[in-house]
Design a protein around this motif. Structure first.
Motif, PDB file in Angstrom:
ATOM      1  N   SER A 133       0.822  -1.201   0.000  1.00 30.63           N
ATOM      2  CA  SER A 133       0.000   0.000   0.000  1.00 30.63           C
ATOM      3  C   SER A 133       0.863   1.260   0.000  1.00 30.63           C
ATOM      4  O   SER A 133       2.040   1.229   0.398  1.00 30.63           O
ATOM      5  CB  SER A 133      -0.912   0.020   1.234  1.00 30.63           C
ATOM      6  N   ARG A 134       0.297   2.362  -0.423  1.00 31.98           N
ATOM      7  CA  ARG A 134       1.016   3.639  -0.371  1.00 31.98           C
ATOM      8  C   ARG A 134       1.331   4.012   1.074  1.00 31.98           C
ATOM      9  O   ARG A 134       2.453   4.443   1.391  1.00 31.98           O
ATOM     10  CB  ARG A 134       0.184   4.743  -1.048  1.00 31.98           C
ATOM     11  N   HIS A 135       0.340   3.859   1.956  1.00 28.84           N
ATOM     12  CA  HIS A 135       0.539   4.197   3.364  1.00 28.84           C
ATOM     13  C   HIS A 135       1.674   3.363   3.965  1.00 28.84           C
ATOM     14  O   HIS A 135       2.577   3.903   4.621  1.00 28.84           O
ATOM     15  CB  HIS A 135      -0.758   3.962   4.136  1.00 28.84           C
ATOM     16  N   GLY A 136       1.616   2.050   3.741  1.00 25.97           N
ATOM     17  CA  GLY A 136       2.633   1.172   4.301  1.00 25.97           C
ATOM     18  C   GLY A 136       4.012   1.456   3.751  1.00 25.97           C
ATOM     19  O   GLY A 136       5.013   1.442   4.491  1.00 25.97           O
ATOM     20  N   THR A 137       4.084   1.748   2.463  1.00 24.59           N
ATOM     21  CA  THR A 137       5.383   2.022   1.841  1.00 24.59           C
ATOM     22  C   THR A 137       5.944   3.355   2.296  1.00 24.59           C
ATOM     23  O   THR A 137       7.136   3.468   2.606  1.00 24.59           O
ATOM     24  CB  THR A 137       5.247   1.991   0.309  1.00 24.59           C
ATOM     25  N   GLU A 138       5.107   4.361   2.355  1.00 29.06           N
ATOM     26  CA  GLU A 138       5.595   5.683   2.765  1.00 29.06           C
ATOM     27  C   GLU A 138       6.151   5.659   4.183  1.00 29.06           C
ATOM     28  O   GLU A 138       7.207   6.242   4.459  1.00 29.06           O
ATOM     29  CB  GLU A 138       4.473   6.712   2.650  1.00 29.06           C
ATOM     30  N   ASN A 162      11.566  -5.313 -11.898  1.00 26.73           N
ATOM     31  CA  ASN A 162      11.668  -5.811 -13.271  1.00 26.73           C
ATOM     32  C   ASN A 162      10.687  -6.930 -13.558  1.00 26.73           C
ATOM     33  O   ASN A 162      10.513  -7.327 -14.718  1.00 26.73           O
ATOM     34  CB  ASN A 162      13.091  -6.279 -13.572  1.00 26.73           C
ATOM     35  N   VAL A 163      10.017  -7.447 -12.522  1.00 29.45           N
ATOM     36  CA  VAL A 163       9.099  -8.576 -12.697  1.00 29.45           C
ATOM     37  C   VAL A 163       7.727  -8.312 -12.071  1.00 29.45           C
ATOM     38  O   VAL A 163       6.697  -8.654 -12.652  1.00 29.45           O
ATOM     39  CB  VAL A 163       9.698  -9.868 -12.083  1.00 29.45           C
ATOM     40  N   ILE A 164       7.710  -7.688 -10.892  1.00 25.87           N
ATOM     41  CA  ILE A 164       6.484  -7.616 -10.090  1.00 25.87           C
ATOM     42  C   ILE A 164       5.943  -6.193 -10.064  1.00 25.87           C
ATOM     43  O   ILE A 164       6.648  -5.255  -9.677  1.00 25.87           O
ATOM     44  CB  ILE A 164       6.758  -8.101  -8.648  1.00 25.87           C
ATOM     45  N   LYS A 165       4.679  -6.029 -10.477  1.00 25.16           N
ATOM     46  CA  LYS A 165       4.067  -4.698 -10.548  1.00 25.16           C
ATOM     47  C   LYS A 165       4.008  -4.026  -9.182  1.00 25.16           C
ATOM     48  O   LYS A 165       4.197  -2.815  -9.072  1.00 25.16           O
ATOM     49  CB  LYS A 165       2.651  -4.813 -11.134  1.00 25.16           C
ATOM     50  N   SER A 166       3.715  -4.796  -8.141  1.00 25.13           N
ATOM     51  CA  SER A 166       3.646  -4.179  -6.811  1.00 25.13           C
ATOM     52  C   SER A 166       5.009  -3.677  -6.365  1.00 25.13           C
ATOM     53  O   SER A 166       5.102  -2.753  -5.542  1.00 25.13           O
ATOM     54  CB  SER A 166       3.076  -5.167  -5.783  1.00 25.13           C
ATOM     55  N   ASP A 167       6.077  -4.235  -6.906  1.00 27.50           N
ATOM     56  CA  ASP A 167       7.410  -3.732  -6.589  1.00 27.50           C
ATOM     57  C   ASP A 167       7.739  -2.464  -7.364  1.00 27.50           C
ATOM     58  O   ASP A 167       8.528  -1.636  -6.901  1.00 27.50           O
ATOM     59  CB  ASP A 167       8.466  -4.802  -6.846  1.00 27.50           C
ATOM     60  N   VAL A 168       7.162  -2.311  -8.544  1.00 25.59           N
ATOM     61  CA  VAL A 168       7.272  -1.028  -9.252  1.00 25.59           C
ATOM     62  C   VAL A 168       6.652   0.069  -8.389  1.00 25.59           C
ATOM     63  O   VAL A 168       7.230   1.155  -8.214  1.00 25.59           O
ATOM     64  CB  VAL A 168       6.580  -1.092 -10.622  1.00 25.59           C
ATOM     65  N   PHE A 169       5.489  -0.224  -7.846  1.00 26.25           N
ATOM     66  CA  PHE A 169       4.778   0.702  -6.965  1.00 26.25           C
ATOM     67  C   PHE A 169       5.636   1.048  -5.748  1.00 26.25           C
ATOM     68  O   PHE A 169       5.838   2.221  -5.410  1.00 26.25           O
ATOM     69  CB  PHE A 169       3.463   0.048  -6.546  1.00 26.25           C
ATOM     70  N   PHE A 170       6.184   0.011  -5.096  1.00 24.81           N
ATOM     71  CA  PHE A 170       7.033   0.194  -3.915  1.00 24.81           C
ATOM     72  C   PHE A 170       8.281   1.005  -4.259  1.00 24.81           C
ATOM     73  O   PHE A 170       8.613   1.974  -3.574  1.00 24.81           O
ATOM     74  CB  PHE A 170       7.429  -1.177  -3.352  1.00 24.81           C
ATOM     75  N   ARG A 171       8.957   0.620  -5.337  1.00 20.59           N
ATOM     76  CA  ARG A 171      10.189   1.316  -5.726  1.00 20.59           C
ATOM     77  C   ARG A 171       9.944   2.788  -6.019  1.00 20.59           C
ATOM     78  O   ARG A 171      10.697   3.660  -5.540  1.00 20.59           O
ATOM     79  CB  ARG A 171      10.786   0.647  -6.962  1.00 20.59           C
ATOM     80  N   ASP A 172       8.910   3.077  -6.777  1.00 19.60           N
ATOM     81  CA  ASP A 172       8.670   4.462  -7.188  1.00 19.60           C
ATOM     82  C   ASP A 172       8.363   5.358  -5.995  1.00 19.60           C
ATOM     83  O   ASP A 172       8.811   6.513  -5.945  1.00 19.60           O
ATOM     84  CB  ASP A 172       7.534   4.515  -8.216  1.00 19.60           C
ATOM     85  N   ILE A 173       7.596   4.847  -5.040  1.00 20.01           N
ATOM     86  CA  ILE A 173       7.300   5.634  -3.837  1.00 20.01           C
ATOM     87  C   ILE A 173       8.580   5.868  -3.035  1.00 20.01           C
ATOM     88  O   ILE A 173       8.855   6.989  -2.577  1.00 20.01           O
ATOM     89  CB  ILE A 173       6.237   4.936  -2.973  1.00 20.01           C
ATOM     90  N   CYS A 174       9.389   4.823  -2.879  1.00 12.51           N
ATOM     91  CA  CYS A 174      10.638   4.948  -2.129  1.00 12.51           C
ATOM     92  C   CYS A 174      11.589   5.949  -2.789  1.00 12.51           C
ATOM     93  O   CYS A 174      12.202   6.786  -2.109  1.00 12.51           O
ATOM     94  CB  CYS A 174      11.322   3.596  -1.996  1.00 12.51           C
ATOM     95  N   LEU A 175      11.708   5.866  -4.112  1.00 11.24           N
ATOM     96  CA  LEU A 175      12.589   6.789  -4.825  1.00 11.24           C
ATOM     97  C   LEU A 175      12.129   8.236  -4.667  1.00 11.24           C
ATOM     98  O   LEU A 175      12.943   9.140  -4.449  1.00 11.24           O
ATOM     99  CB  LEU A 175      12.645   6.414  -6.307  1.00 11.24           C
ATOM    100  N   ALA A 176      10.826   8.458  -4.764  1.00  8.93           N
ATOM    101  CA  ALA A 176      10.289   9.817  -4.622  1.00  8.93           C
ATOM    102  C   ALA A 176      10.541  10.364  -3.223  1.00  8.93           C
ATOM    103  O   ALA A 176      10.906  11.542  -3.053  1.00  8.93           O
ATOM    104  CB  ALA A 176       8.798   9.816  -4.941  1.00  8.93           C
TER     105      ALA A 176
END
Length: 322
Positions: A133-138, A162-176
């Motif tokens: 989730s966004r909340h959990g990742t943030e 590179n494989v898992i869509k939920s990890d794209v979500f996690f990575r992008d939030i972390c990078l931001a």
């Protein structure tokens, strides 16, 4: 007066947690220690491994010293660890891996991912919902950013985008979040990260990742310091905190006085640091290092000392310090 809940749990928890408690009692005889029973042994006796009563007792503590829990592979058995993490909202699992020339802190999201608890099993298929989730990742990446800033170190984001869509979500939030915080950061695929961390541990400081990946990565990283018997962890939320060794309940060696209590003692060290007693934390860690330097080691480290004998040696050093 600080109230400390003591949960021995199952298996070797009954041997290593009393050693850690003795260390805390020596440093802080004024603490109010009280036992809370949860786990497979309780389930065998009562049919419930952790009831609402035990959750209330844990919430009444200033900190929790927690042992190993056996989780049998049974469909109708509720994971005690997952229930406690969610009930107390212990969203940040901190697993330090300090060694010669490196000091790594693995920050693992602790309440969702593949440990979401949303599962079903049938005769031909079983599924587990991986929740990111966004909340959990943030909130987990912000906790990691605070640590990276305190340690003046690099933040590494571990993922499988590179494989898992939920990890794209996690990575992008972390990078931001890392970019907005203005700290040095990078990101790596979790498989490459696992290998590189072992080969070049000095290149890492704070690593943040999802629940399952963090669980595996921290176990792998324990190789750098001598194995699971040496590695502690903290489970931190906004209101509650629980400290436990990374190792499991090890029923095959339970009751034999051969388990290594260092991870449990180091979990007590993290508990002291959390409560603000940094001097006591240093004294306990120094006592461990002194005993090891004396050549007193448990079997997993090539020695012959038993669980209790090693613990007694640590207490002896602490007495001399005091």
């Amino acid at each position: 007066m600080r109230k400390i809940a003591v949960v021995e749990g199952d298996g070797i928890g009954h041997e290593v947690i009393p050693v850690a408690r003795s260390v805390l009692e020596m440093l802080h005889p004024e603490f109010d220690f009280f036992p809370v029973e949860v786990g497979y042994g309780m389930w065998e006796r009562t049919g419930c491994p952790c009831a609402d009563k035990e959750i209330r007792e844990l919430k009444g503590a200033d900190a929790i010293l927690f042992g190993a829990i056996t989780t049998p592979p049974m469909k109708d058995y509720q994971s005690v660890v997952l229930r406690i993490r969610k009930a107390l909202d212990l969203y940040a699992n901190l697993r330090p891996v300090p060694g010669n020339g490196f000091d790594i802190m693995i920050v693992r999201e602790n309440t969702e991912g593949l440990y979401s608890g949303i599962e079903e099993a049938g005769p031909d298929r079983a599924t587990t919902l991986r929740v990111v989730s966004r909340h959990g990742t943030e909130r987990i990446v912000r906790a990691a950013i605070r640590l990276a800033r305190e340690r003046s170190g690099l933040l590494t984001i571990g993922h499988k985008a590179n494989v898992i869509k939920s990890d794209v979500f996690f990575r992008d939030i972390c990078l931001a979040e890392a970019k907005a915080a203005g700290i040095p950061y990078n990101d790596k695929f979790i498989d490459a990260l696992s290998l590189d961390l072992l080969q070049h541990p000095k290149n890492y400081n704070v690593v943040v990742t999802t629940n399952m990946f963090g669980d595996i990565l921290s176990d792998v990283a324990s190789y750098l310091v001598g194995g699971l018997g040496l590695v502690p962890s903290a489970n931190i939320g906004d209101q509650y905190a629980l400290f436990e060794p990374v190792h499991g309940s090890a029923p095959d060696i339970a009751g034999k006085n051969i388990a290594n209590p260092i991870a449990a003692i180091r979990s007590a060290v993290m508990l002291l640091d959390y409560l603000g007693d940094k001097a006591g934390a240093v004294r306990a860690e120094t006592a461990i290092e002194t005993v090891l330097a004396q050549g007193i080691r448990t079997r997993d480290l090539g020695g012959s000392a038993g669980t209790q004998e090693f613990g007694n040696a640590v207490l002896k050093v602490l007495r001399q310090q005091m």
